[in-house]
Structure formats: structure tokens, C-alpha cells
Design an enzyme around this catalytic site. Sequence first.
Site, PDB file in Angstrom:
ATOM      1  N   ASP A 213     -72.521  20.316  -1.297  1.00 37.28           N
ATOM      2  CA  ASP A 213     -72.498  21.744  -1.639  1.00 37.28           C
ATOM      3  C   ASP A 213     -73.924  22.258  -1.777  1.00 37.28           C
ATOM      4  O   ASP A 213     -74.843  21.492  -2.033  1.00 37.28           O
ATOM      5  CB  ASP A 213     -71.826  21.951  -3.007  1.00 37.28           C
ATOM      6  CG  ASP A 213     -70.319  22.101  -2.895  1.00 37.28           C
ATOM      7  OD1 ASP A 213     -69.798  22.149  -1.778  1.00 37.28           O
ATOM      8  OD2 ASP A 213     -69.675  22.181  -3.958  1.00 37.28           O
TER       9      ASP A 213
ATOM     10  N   ARG B  87     -71.625  23.139   7.398  1.00 35.22           N
ATOM     11  CA  ARG B  87     -70.683  24.133   6.868  1.00 35.22           C
ATOM     12  C   ARG B  87     -71.471  25.412   6.635  1.00 35.22           C
ATOM     13  O   ARG B  87     -72.384  25.445   5.804  1.00 35.22           O
ATOM     14  CB  ARG B  87     -70.105  23.610   5.555  1.00 35.22           C
ATOM     15  CG  ARG B  87     -69.264  24.608   4.787  1.00 35.22           C
ATOM     16  CD  ARG B  87     -68.762  23.989   3.472  1.00 35.22           C
ATOM     17  NE  ARG B  87     -67.783  22.951   3.716  1.00 35.22           N
ATOM     18  CZ  ARG B  87     -67.461  22.002   2.816  1.00 35.22           C
ATOM     19  NH1 ARG B  87     -68.054  21.969   1.643  1.00 35.22           N
ATOM     20  NH2 ARG B  87     -66.545  21.100   3.097  1.00 35.22           N
TER      21      ARG B  87
HETATM   22  P1  FDA Z   1     -66.409  38.005   2.026  1.00 33.72           P
HETATM   23  O1  FDA Z   1     -66.804  37.718   0.625  1.00 33.72           O
HETATM   24  O2  FDA Z   1     -67.001  39.190   2.701  1.00 33.72           O
HETATM   25  O3  FDA Z   1     -64.840  38.093   2.058  1.00 33.72           O
HETATM   26  C1  FDA Z   1     -64.113  38.444   3.224  1.00 33.72           C
HETATM   27  C2  FDA Z   1     -62.672  38.636   2.834  1.00 33.72           C
HETATM   28  O4  FDA Z   1     -62.121  37.396   2.384  1.00 33.72           O
HETATM   29  C3  FDA Z   1     -62.467  39.562   1.634  1.00 33.72           C
HETATM   30  O5  FDA Z   1     -62.388  40.912   2.039  1.00 33.72           O
HETATM   31  C4  FDA Z   1     -61.178  39.053   1.047  1.00 33.72           C
HETATM   32  O6  FDA Z   1     -60.073  39.505   1.787  1.00 33.72           O
HETATM   33  C5  FDA Z   1     -61.299  37.564   1.258  1.00 33.72           C
HETATM   34  N1  FDA Z   1     -61.911  36.923   0.090  1.00 33.72           N
HETATM   35  C6  FDA Z   1     -63.148  36.373   0.020  1.00 33.72           C
HETATM   36  N2  FDA Z   1     -63.364  35.813  -1.186  1.00 33.72           N
HETATM   37  C7  FDA Z   1     -62.249  36.044  -1.903  1.00 33.72           C
HETATM   38  C8  FDA Z   1     -61.846  35.724  -3.218  1.00 33.72           C
HETATM   39  N3  FDA Z   1     -62.645  35.068  -4.061  1.00 33.72           N
HETATM   40  N4  FDA Z   1     -60.624  36.092  -3.635  1.00 33.72           N
HETATM   41  C9  FDA Z   1     -59.776  36.763  -2.803  1.00 33.72           C
HETATM   42  N5  FDA Z   1     -60.097  37.092  -1.532  1.00 33.72           N
HETATM   43  C10 FDA Z   1     -61.317  36.750  -1.097  1.00 33.72           C
HETATM   44  N6  FDA Z   1     -71.135  29.198  -1.324  1.00 33.72           N
HETATM   45  C11 FDA Z   1     -72.301  28.664  -1.722  1.00 33.72           C
HETATM   46  O7  FDA Z   1     -73.218  29.388  -2.111  1.00 33.72           O
HETATM   47  N7  FDA Z   1     -72.487  27.300  -1.693  1.00 33.72           N
HETATM   48  C12 FDA Z   1     -71.523  26.457  -1.223  1.00 33.72           C
HETATM   49  O8  FDA Z   1     -71.714  25.232  -1.210  1.00 33.72           O
HETATM   50  C13 FDA Z   1     -70.297  27.025  -0.784  1.00 33.72           C
HETATM   51  N8  FDA Z   1     -69.300  26.239  -0.281  1.00 33.72           N
HETATM   52  C14 FDA Z   1     -68.207  26.827   0.314  1.00 33.72           C
HETATM   53  C15 FDA Z   1     -67.272  26.034   0.973  1.00 33.72           C
HETATM   54  C16 FDA Z   1     -66.207  26.630   1.639  1.00 33.72           C
HETATM   55  C17 FDA Z   1     -65.242  25.768   2.382  1.00 33.72           C
HETATM   56  C18 FDA Z   1     -66.067  28.052   1.625  1.00 33.72           C
HETATM   57  C19 FDA Z   1     -64.945  28.720   2.349  1.00 33.72           C
HETATM   58  C20 FDA Z   1     -66.968  28.826   0.940  1.00 33.72           C
HETATM   59  C21 FDA Z   1     -68.028  28.232   0.272  1.00 33.72           C
HETATM   60  N9  FDA Z   1     -68.950  29.005  -0.440  1.00 33.72           N
HETATM   61  C22 FDA Z   1     -70.126  28.423  -0.869  1.00 33.72           C
HETATM   62  C23 FDA Z   1     -68.634  30.425  -0.786  1.00 33.72           C
HETATM   63  C24 FDA Z   1     -69.211  31.411   0.215  1.00 33.72           C
HETATM   64  O9  FDA Z   1     -70.609  31.421   0.160  1.00 33.72           O
HETATM   65  C25 FDA Z   1     -68.702  32.830  -0.062  1.00 33.72           C
HETATM   66  O10 FDA Z   1     -69.121  33.232  -1.334  1.00 33.72           O
HETATM   67  C26 FDA Z   1     -67.198  32.982   0.020  1.00 33.72           C
HETATM   68  O11 FDA Z   1     -66.652  32.212   1.039  1.00 33.72           O
HETATM   69  C27 FDA Z   1     -66.805  34.461   0.297  1.00 33.72           C
HETATM   70  O12 FDA Z   1     -67.392  34.882   1.491  1.00 33.72           O
HETATM   71  P2  FDA Z   1     -66.555  35.226   2.822  1.00 33.72           P
HETATM   72  O13 FDA Z   1     -67.271  34.630   3.969  1.00 33.72           O
HETATM   73  O14 FDA Z   1     -65.139  34.823   2.663  1.00 33.72           O
HETATM   74  O15 FDA Z   1     -66.718  36.788   2.983  1.00 33.72           O
END
Ligand code: FDA
Length: 268
Positions: free
Chosen positions: A94, A144
Site C-alpha cells: 500500500d 496498482r
Molecule cells: P472517485 O473518488 O472520483 O470516485 C468515482 C466514483 O466511485 C464515485 O463517484 C462513486 O460513485 C464511487 N466511489 C468512490 N469512492 C467511494 C466511496 N468511498 N464510497 C462510495 N462510492 C465511492 N489510495 C492510496 O492513497 N493508497 C493506497 O494504497 C490505495 N490503495 C487502493 C487499493 C485499491 C484496490 C483501490 C480501489 C483504491 C485504493 N486507494 C488507495 C484509494 C484511491 O486512492 C481512491 O481514494 C479511491 O479509490 C477513490 O477514487 P476513485 O478512483 O474510485 O475515484
Amino acid sequence: MLRQVLLGVSRSTRIKKAVTAMPVSSGIVSRFVAGETADTAVLATEKLVSTGLNVTIDHLGEDTTNPVEAQIALDNARTICHAARNAGTTVTLDMEDHTTTDSTLEILRELRQDFPETGAVLQAYLHRTEADCRDLAHAGSRVRLCKGAYKEPESVAFQAKADVDKSYVRCLKVLMKGSGYPMVASHDPRLIAIAGSLADRYGREQGTYEYQMLYGVRPDEQLRLSHEGNTVRVYIPYGQDWYGYLVRRMAEKPANLQFFLRSLISKK
Ligand code: FDA
């Protein structure tokens, strides 16, 4: 803006005390965290795997600032990599806030000498990440790519969502064009569609990259992508140190925050 404020106030010990007094079984916590024990993570794994999804499991814990603890972490990471290899699986490190990026990538380099299958997380909101993607887009390298979840200063990170998204696409291009194994960690429908188009453009077959999402976030989309034949992996967090992780999930979506505040009030 709300996201930045929430991530900032979450450092308050009073708020942390009030929130962690909630039982892990309460709706808002259990939506995002499998539970506090390994058994709960196993249970969540069994359920997801039975529907055709893959999993990656995170034993929650962060903010290690003590060098001795960090050294123990590297030794532990080796032990975990060994155990993972014996079990036929892999470890991905992570990524926390930008002050830890260099040290985490250094640990990655050390681990990869013995365990080249170890994966990295890169955060598209950091200015440096496109270059990091170039460094890590080589054969055998598992990356990732996520947007990034911490409160970061303008000096190191894009602040506007549109800029973070553009950076994500640039990073994704580098990874998809390269010869490593990209892991598209996002729930963003636009980015998921773009990932599919880039995979086509660069002649990637299914199985040479994968989609990843968090436990409890867009479960229907996880299944949709999987039913289309894609590899989809769900990130299952468990453990007692769930506070920081939960706050970051609240910060990502205002509707979560409303539900969360209602849970806190109804507890009183
Ligand atoms: P965005 O936040 O723009 O969300 C897009 C859409 O997804 C939203 O409109 C909503 O519909 C849905 N959504 C997103 N988050 C949601 C929530 N919490 N609840 C409900 N709906 C939600 N970060 C980091 O800094 N270090 C790390 O090591 C990791 N590791 C990691 C592993 C994996 C497998 C994932 C999927 C994510 C991470 N992250 C992370 C978190 C990442 O940085 C980010 O904060 C979240 O994935 C949200 O970003 P999105 O890309 O989903 O886009």
C-alpha cells in the site's frame, strides 16, 4: 474542499475517540471493513470468491513513524512475501502519504530482489507519478494505479479532480503501453471505460491487466466487469486499526459522510 477538510479534522484525537467507540458491526463501518479479526476477512473472501471475484486482503495499520518499527516492517514484509509465495499468491505494498513514497519504493526495490512479483501502488494525484510509472512499466512489474486518498499539498499533488483524472489517464497510458501488469484501482466509470479502450489500443488481452475496487464500493460494477470476462479483484480491509481507512472512504463521497454522521448521532 469537503474532502480536504474531513481528512484534516480526522487527525483530531477527540474525533478519533468518538468514532472508534462505534462497534465495527455498525452499518457504516461494516460496509467498508470486513471486521476486526482474520476470520471476518476469510468470510468476506469466501463470499466474494464464490461470485467469481478475486480478492486482495489488507490487515489495517498505518502511520508507522518509528525507524525500529519500520525495520521490523521490512522483516515482516519478507515473511509475508514468503508465505504468499508458498500459498501461490503475491503481495502489493500500500502507499501512504507523499512523505513515505520514496521509502516505500525503496522497500519495494529491496523486496523485489528476492520476490520480483511484489506489487507497488502509485497515486495519480502526485506530480511525480507519471515518471514513477515509466520506471515501473517493465516486464514482471505489477503496479496498482489509484487516484490517491490522502490530504496532500499543492507543491506535490494535483488538487482539482479534473487534473487528477487527467494524470490518471496519462499514467494508465504508460502502464498499458509498457510490459508490466497494470492493476486499474478505481471506481470511476470514465476511467474504467478509458482503461478498457487503452487495453484494446495497446493489444492487451484479458488477463494481462486487471480491475480492482474496494470492499463495499460499487459491488454491482465489480460483478458486471467480472461477468464480461475481466479479472476483478476486491480489496478487503480488516483489523482493529480501521479509523483512518474509514475516514478516507467518508471523504470520497458526501453521501457516506451524511450516513456516518447519522450513525454517530443515533449512537448517543
Ligand atoms: P472517485 O473518488 O472520483 O470516485 C468515482 C466514483 O466511485 C464515485 O463517484 C462513486 O460513485 C464511487 N466511489 C468512490 N469512492 C467511494 C466511496 N468511498 N464510497 C462510495 N462510492 C465511492 N489510495 C492510496 O492513497 N493508497 C493506497 O494504497 C490505495 N490503495 C487502493 C487499493 C485499491 C484496490 C483501490 C480501489 C483504491 C485504493 N486507494 C488507495 C484509494 C484511491 O486512492 C481512491 O481514494 C479511491 O479509490 C477513490 O477514487 P476513485 O478512483 O474510485 O475515484
